[in-house]
Scaffold this motif. Structure first.
Motif, PDB file in Angstrom:
ATOM      1  N   HIS A   6     -39.934  77.379  -7.475  1.00 16.76           N
ATOM      2  CA  HIS A   6     -38.856  76.490  -7.921  1.00 16.76           C
ATOM      3  C   HIS A   6     -38.289  76.884  -9.278  1.00 16.76           C
ATOM      4  N   MET A   7     -38.794  77.958  -9.861  1.00 18.00           N
ATOM      5  CA  MET A   7     -38.297  78.401 -11.168  1.00 18.00           C
ATOM      6  C   MET A   7     -36.913  79.020 -11.037  1.00 18.00           C
ATOM      7  N   THR A   8     -36.120  78.839 -12.093  1.00 13.76           N
ATOM      8  CA  THR A   8     -34.836  79.536 -12.130  1.00 13.76           C
ATOM      9  C   THR A   8     -35.109  81.005 -12.443  1.00 13.76           C
ATOM     10  N   LEU A   9     -34.111  81.829 -12.239  1.00 12.00           N
ATOM     11  CA  LEU A   9     -34.258  83.250 -12.540  1.00 12.00           C
ATOM     12  C   LEU A   9     -34.559  83.449 -14.028  1.00 12.00           C
ATOM     13  N   GLU A  10     -33.905  82.671 -14.884  1.00  7.16           N
ATOM     14  CA  GLU A  10     -34.147  82.751 -16.327  1.00  7.16           C
ATOM     15  C   GLU A  10     -35.606  82.421 -16.656  1.00  7.16           C
ATOM     16  N   GLU A  11     -36.131  81.384 -16.019  1.00  9.73           N
ATOM     17  CA  GLU A  11     -37.533  81.004 -16.258  1.00  9.73           C
ATOM     18  C   GLU A  11     -38.488  82.101 -15.789  1.00  9.73           C
ATOM     19  N   LYS A  12     -38.175  82.707 -14.661  1.00  6.25           N
ATOM     20  CA  LYS A  12     -39.022  83.788 -14.142  1.00  6.25           C
ATOM     21  C   LYS A  12     -39.015  84.980 -15.091  1.00  6.25           C
ATOM     22  N   PHE A  13     -37.830  85.384 -15.554  1.00  3.71           N
ATOM     23  CA  PHE A  13     -37.735  86.512 -16.480  1.00  3.71           C
ATOM     24  C   PHE A  13     -38.496  86.220 -17.771  1.00  3.71           C
ATOM     25  N   ARG A  14     -38.315  85.020 -18.298  1.00  4.09           N
ATOM     26  CA  ARG A  14     -38.993  84.629 -19.542  1.00  4.09           C
ATOM     27  C   ARG A  14     -40.510  84.652 -19.351  1.00  4.09           C
ATOM     28  N   THR A  15     -40.972  84.128 -18.232  1.00  3.24           N
ATOM     29  CA  THR A  15     -42.408  84.087 -17.944  1.00  3.24           C
ATOM     30  C   THR A  15     -42.997  85.491 -17.826  1.00  3.24           C
ATOM     31  N   VAL A  16     -42.351  86.338 -17.047  1.00  5.07           N
ATOM     32  CA  VAL A  16     -42.844  87.711 -16.860  1.00  5.07           C
ATOM     33  C   VAL A  16     -42.812  88.471 -18.191  1.00  5.07           C
ATOM     34  N   ALA A  17     -41.735  88.321 -18.943  1.00  8.13           N
ATOM     35  CA  ALA A  17     -41.618  89.025 -20.226  1.00  8.13           C
ATOM     36  C   ALA A  17     -42.714  88.587 -21.193  1.00  8.13           C
ATOM     37  N   LEU A  18     -42.924  87.288 -21.337  1.00  7.25           N
ATOM     38  CA  LEU A  18     -43.937  86.810 -22.278  1.00  7.25           C
ATOM     39  C   LEU A  18     -45.343  87.205 -21.842  1.00  7.25           C
ATOM     40  N   HIS A  19     -45.626  87.152 -20.561  1.00  6.55           N
ATOM     41  CA  HIS A  19     -46.953  87.566 -20.094  1.00  6.55           C
ATOM     42  C   HIS A  19     -47.185  89.052 -20.337  1.00  6.55           C
ATOM     43  N   ALA A  20     -46.159  89.872 -20.137  1.00  9.86           N
ATOM     44  CA  ALA A  20     -46.295  91.313 -20.401  1.00  9.86           C
ATOM     45  C   ALA A  20     -46.496  91.574 -21.893  1.00  9.86           C
ATOM     46  N   LEU A  21     -45.738  90.885 -22.727  1.00  8.74           N
ATOM     47  CA  LEU A  21     -45.878  91.060 -24.179  1.00  8.74           C
ATOM     48  C   LEU A  21     -47.251  90.598 -24.668  1.00  8.74           C
ATOM     49  N   LEU A  22     -47.735  89.490 -24.141  1.00 11.97           N
ATOM     50  CA  LEU A  22     -49.053  89.014 -24.537  1.00 11.97           C
ATOM     51  C   LEU A  22     -50.156  89.959 -24.060  1.00 11.97           C
ATOM     52  N   ALA A  23     -49.960  90.584 -22.913  1.00 14.32           N
ATOM     53  CA  ALA A  23     -50.938  91.576 -22.440  1.00 14.32           C
ATOM     54  C   ALA A  23     -50.995  92.762 -23.395  1.00 14.32           C
ATOM     55  N   ILE A  24     -49.846  93.180 -23.892  1.00 14.55           N
ATOM     56  CA  ILE A  24     -49.801  94.262 -24.883  1.00 14.55           C
ATOM     57  C   ILE A  24     -50.549  93.835 -26.144  1.00 14.55           C
ATOM     58  N   LEU A  25     -50.298  92.616 -26.597  1.00 11.54           N
ATOM     59  CA  LEU A  25     -50.930  92.132 -27.826  1.00 11.54           C
ATOM     60  C   LEU A  25     -52.445  91.977 -27.684  1.00 11.54           C
ATOM     61  N   ARG A  26     -52.900  91.676 -26.501  1.00 11.17           N
ATOM     62  CA  ARG A  26     -54.347  91.493 -26.287  1.00 11.17           C
ATOM     63  C   ARG A  26     -55.081  92.821 -26.113  1.00 11.17           C
ATOM     64  N   ASP A  27     -54.341  93.900 -25.929  1.00 12.41           N
ATOM     65  CA  ASP A  27     -54.948  95.216 -25.695  1.00 12.41           C
ATOM     66  C   ASP A  27     -55.006  95.995 -27.010  1.00 12.41           C
ATOM     67  N   ALA A  28     -56.192  96.103 -27.572  1.00 12.50           N
ATOM     68  CA  ALA A  28     -56.361  96.779 -28.861  1.00 12.50           C
ATOM     69  C   ALA A  28     -55.944  98.252 -28.804  1.00 12.50           C
TER      70      ALA A  28
END
Length: 102
Positions: A6-28
């Motif tokens: 039920h997410m809008t396309l904007e919500e999906k993009f924001r979610t995927v982008a933030l999860h990818a960025l946080l994965a980068i930040l969690r990887d030393a």
């Protein structure tokens, strides 16, 4: 689930982008990318107004953990400035995390 049908396309993009960025930040091992990832996270928060507030439970602990563990003092200063900007941006929504930030 990460994405909801039920997410809008904007919500999906924001979610995927933030999860990818946080994965980068969690990887030393990706620490050379951390400064750019923090800048990108902040860009997403600032450009979407308060629509990113639901991501605070993932973002705040990640930023705090990196701030506490980095040995790069210049980057630590940048992180503190970015966390300050985040607090100003999300205002009262940060209340839940004040204990972690002090």
């Amino acid at each position: 689930a990460l994405l909801d049908a039920h997410m809008t396309l904007e919500e999906k993009f924001r979610t995927v982008a933030l999860h990818a960025l946080l994965a980068i930040l969690r990887d030393a091992t990706l620490n050379k990318m951390h400064q750019d990832a923090v800048s990108a996270v902040m860009f997403v928060f600032k450009s979407t107004e308060l629509k990113c507030v639901p991501f605070l439970p993932q973002v705040v602990p990640t930023l705090v953990q990196i701030t506490e563990t980095t040995t790069n003092w210049s980057f630590r200063e940048t992180l503190i400035q970015q966390i300050t900007a985040l607090v100003v941006h999300v205002r009262l929504h940060i209340r839940r995390y004040v204990k972690d930030l002090v």
